[in-house]
Design a protein around this motif. Structure first.
Motif, short mmCIF file in Angstrom:
data_model
loop_
_atom_site.label_atom_id
_atom_site.label_comp_id
_atom_site.label_asym_id
_atom_site.label_seq_id
_atom_site.Cartn_x
_atom_site.Cartn_y
_atom_site.Cartn_z
N LEU A 149 0.87 -1.06 -0.25
CA LEU A 149 0.07 -0.02 0.02
C LEU A 149 0.96 1.33 0.03
CD1 LEU A 149 -2.91 -1.01 2.46
CD2 LEU A 149 -3.20 -0.18 0.38
N SER A 150 0.62 2.10 -0.87
CA SER A 150 1.14 3.46 -0.90
C SER A 150 0.30 4.47 -0.02
CB SER A 150 1.31 4.05 -2.44
OG SER A 150 -0.09 4.33 -2.91
N PRO A 151 0.82 5.50 0.44
CA PRO A 151 -0.04 6.46 1.22
C PRO A 151 -1.39 6.98 0.79
CG PRO A 151 2.50 7.03 1.51
CD PRO A 151 2.31 5.87 0.36
N GLN A 152 -1.19 7.22 -0.58
CA GLN A 152 -2.46 7.94 -1.37
C GLN A 152 -3.21 6.79 -1.60
OE1 GLN A 152 -3.03 11.17 -1.51
NE2 GLN A 152 -5.04 10.53 -2.37
N THR B 258 2.12 5.23 5.12
CA THR B 258 0.90 4.87 4.99
C THR B 258 -0.11 4.80 6.03
OG1 THR B 258 1.80 3.16 3.14
CG2 THR B 258 -0.32 2.61 4.36
N TYR B 259 0.50 4.56 7.37
CA TYR B 259 -0.49 4.63 8.53
C TYR B 259 -0.89 6.14 8.70
CZ TYR B 259 0.33 -0.23 10.09
OH TYR B 259 0.09 -1.63 10.35
N MET B 260 -0.09 7.16 8.30
CA MET B 260 -0.38 8.60 8.77
C MET B 260 -1.72 8.81 7.79
SD MET B 260 1.66 10.19 10.90
CE MET B 260 1.45 11.83 10.39
N LYS B 261 -1.49 8.43 6.56
CA LYS B 261 -2.69 8.53 5.71
C LYS B 261 -3.89 7.92 6.02
CE LYS B 261 -2.73 11.21 2.53
NZ LYS B 261 -2.92 12.78 2.66
N ALA B 262 -3.62 6.66 6.53
CA ALA B 262 -5.01 5.85 6.97
C ALA B 262 -5.55 6.26 7.99
CB ALA B 262 -4.43 4.46 7.50
N VAL B 263 -4.73 6.84 8.89
CA VAL B 263 -5.47 7.72 10.11
C VAL B 263 -6.19 9.01 9.86
CG1 VAL B 263 -5.06 8.58 12.50
CG2 VAL B 263 -3.88 6.51 11.87
N GLU B 264 -5.68 9.54 8.89
CA GLU B 264 -6.24 10.92 8.09
C GLU B 264 -7.36 10.50 7.54
OE1 GLU B 264 -4.09 13.15 5.41
OE2 GLU B 264 -2.36 13.28 6.95
N ALA B 265 -7.63 9.23 6.94
CA ALA B 265 -8.90 8.66 6.26
C ALA B 265 -9.82 8.09 7.00
CB ALA B 265 -8.74 7.89 5.04
N GLY B 266 -9.76 8.03 8.48
CA GLY B 266 -10.35 7.43 9.52
C GLY B 266 -10.14 6.31 10.04
N VAL B 267 -9.09 5.48 9.57
CA VAL B 267 -9.08 4.09 10.05
C VAL B 267 -8.99 3.72 11.71
CG1 VAL B 267 -6.52 3.88 10.46
CG2 VAL B 267 -7.71 2.12 9.45
N ASP B 268 -9.71 2.92 12.18
CA ASP B 268 -10.02 2.75 13.64
C ASP B 268 -8.55 2.51 14.18
OD1 ASP B 268 -12.78 3.54 13.73
OD2 ASP B 268 -12.74 1.98 12.21
#
Length: 465
Positions: free
Chosen positions: A180-183, A214-224
């Protein structure tokens, strides 16, 4: 937004990815109570390759490990990884074995069972999900993330909806190769959060160097929830490191609230253990750095360490790059299965054999043959016709749920281990790994007899007749 939760993987995937699952229970024990007070959502500490490694390499009973850790961990969820109908072995098992295993896992202390299928065939999740719900566990349905001409975000969202409809309590994106890439993560998590009502967890590896971003962007997107490993067992083919991510998110509105002082204590405990495994040669430098080739070859950490091990055994490390190039070709031939246990081992071993034999599919292990036959389930695309012909000849492929063809197995396993049985869980060990189990049971009896003899000697020396 709610705080982001952390699943700590050092007790399972952290050492599975970096030292082939060789960390002992004894090495874990002194730090468990500290880990219990960090504020983690869960500790992933069982399942995956731990069961096999305990028996085969560490001379430990995996059930003893689970019970021992459960006694020490009072506040934090214990989590395990389950390979769907494969459970913790390398083939499909009958539904009665699945039911019995899940019952025993939960009654011995597991809270959360992450259930995945190597081919993303959701039919292979049903029995394990149903059993987890039946026995009061938290069922986390999982998709194995992969990249191919036929995998899109829509593919994974549709699988997520199927998994939610099965009654799962949460959903996990299992990015076992760090692809997975960040975007792309941001877009995938956004799409999943828009469609699913259950919590979404993300599991990735640091192999490609993209994991923390990748985790930074996931958290921005609302991952729990995100999966991380304490720093001495992070990076390379393991997960991104726990402490820096906890510190980074502490400055946002999604502060995980982890105790940084205790995290430092946890890291201090595992640092000398890491040094020990580097000195022994078990922690291979090839697995510890950034390898952007993972984005090309899509080889996950555990598979990479297996390939290195196989090539070393064959005295053919000079073929390493050639094998890495062969992996995606075999994967395409086999209908683009995600590369995760057992499909990663199947594709990897076949790639090694294709290179060493100098002819593709000249030698085909039984597991590869069963994958082509359909005994593991549906592949994303049909397997190439010429490959099916070469491997199966005129034999027909299986199209039903493979477990429908398996007769109940539990009673036979009970008979096979009757003379060695000391606990009900031994039946499952016998069912998974018959030869390894019998060897382990015999060693266990020998150790007990030696212990009894030593105690007798001590008694006689104190009270001579």
């Amino acid at each position: 937004m709610d705080k982001v939760k952390f699943t700590e993987t050092v007790l399972r995937d952290g050492h599975q990815s970096l030292i082939a699952t060789r960390m002992t229970t004894e090495e874990m024990l002194p730090i468990l109570e500290t880990m219990d007070n960090v504020g983690y959502h869960s500790l992933e500490m069982w399942g995956g390759a731990t069961y096999d490694a305990c028996l085969r390499f560490l001379d430990e009973d995996p059930w003893d490990r689970l019970r021992t850790i459960r006694k020490k961990i009072k506040n934090t969820n214990l989590q395990m990884l389950l390979r769907g109908q494969n459970l913790l072995g390398y083939k499909h098992y009958a539904d009665d074995v699945v039911d019995e295993f899940v019952d025993k896992a939960i009654s011995n202390g597991i809270d959360i069972i992450r259930i995945f299928d190597a081919l993303n065939d959701t039919r292979n999740l049903e029995a394990a999900v149903n059993a987890t719900k039946k026995y009061g566990g938290h069922a986390q349905g999982c998709v194995s993330y992969t990249i191919s001409p036929v995998h899109t975000n829509d593919t994974f969202v549709q699988l997520g909806k199927e998994i939610e409809a099965m009654g799962c309590d949460s959903f996990c994106i299992k990015d076992m190769a760090g692809l997975l890439s960040p975007q792309s993560t941001y877009e995938l998590v956004k799409a999943l959060k828009a469609e699913l009502k259950i919590p979404v967890e993300l599991h990735t590896h640091a192999t490609s160097g993209l994991g923390s971003m990748t985790y930074m962007k996931a958290v921005e997107a609302g991952v729990d929830i995100i999966d991380t490993a304490i720093s001495p067992f992070s990076g390379g083919t393991s997960q991104p490191p726990t402490e820096p991510l906890a510190a980074a998110f502490a400055e946002t509105d999604r502060d995980p609230g982890l105790n940084m002082d205790l995290l430092n204590e946890v890291a201090e405990h595992f640092r000398p253990i890491r040094e020990k495994y580097i000195a022994s040669g078990l922690m291979d430098p090839k697995l510890m750095g950034v390898d952007i080739n993972t984005l090309i070859y899509q080889v996950p950490g555990g598979m990479l360490s297996n390939l290195v091990s196989q090539l070393k055994e064959a005295n053919a490390m000079d073929k390493y790059e050639e094998v890495l190039k062969e992996v995606p070709r075999v994967r395409e031939d086999f209908g683009y299965p995600p590369l995760v246990t057992p499909s990663s081992q199947i594709v990897g071993t076949q790639a090694v054999l294709n290179v060493l034999m100098g002819e593709r599919y000249k030698m085909v292990p039984n597991e590869a043959r069963n994958l082509v036959k359909g005994m593991y389930g549906r592949t994303t695309l049909p397997i190439k016709e010429e490959v099916v012909k070469k491997i199966l000849g005129d034999e027909e492929q299986v199209t039903c749920r493979p477990a429908d063809l398996i007769e109940p197995e539990l009673e036979q396993a009970k008979k096979d281990c009757a003379e060695y049985m000391q606990q009900p869980e031994d039946v499952l060990t016998q069912a998974f790994f018959p030869k390894v189990a019998q060897d382990f049971f015999k060693r266990r009896i020998e150790k007990q007899e030696k212990l009894d003899m030593n105690l007798l000697d001590e008694e006689n020396s104190v009270y001579p007749i």
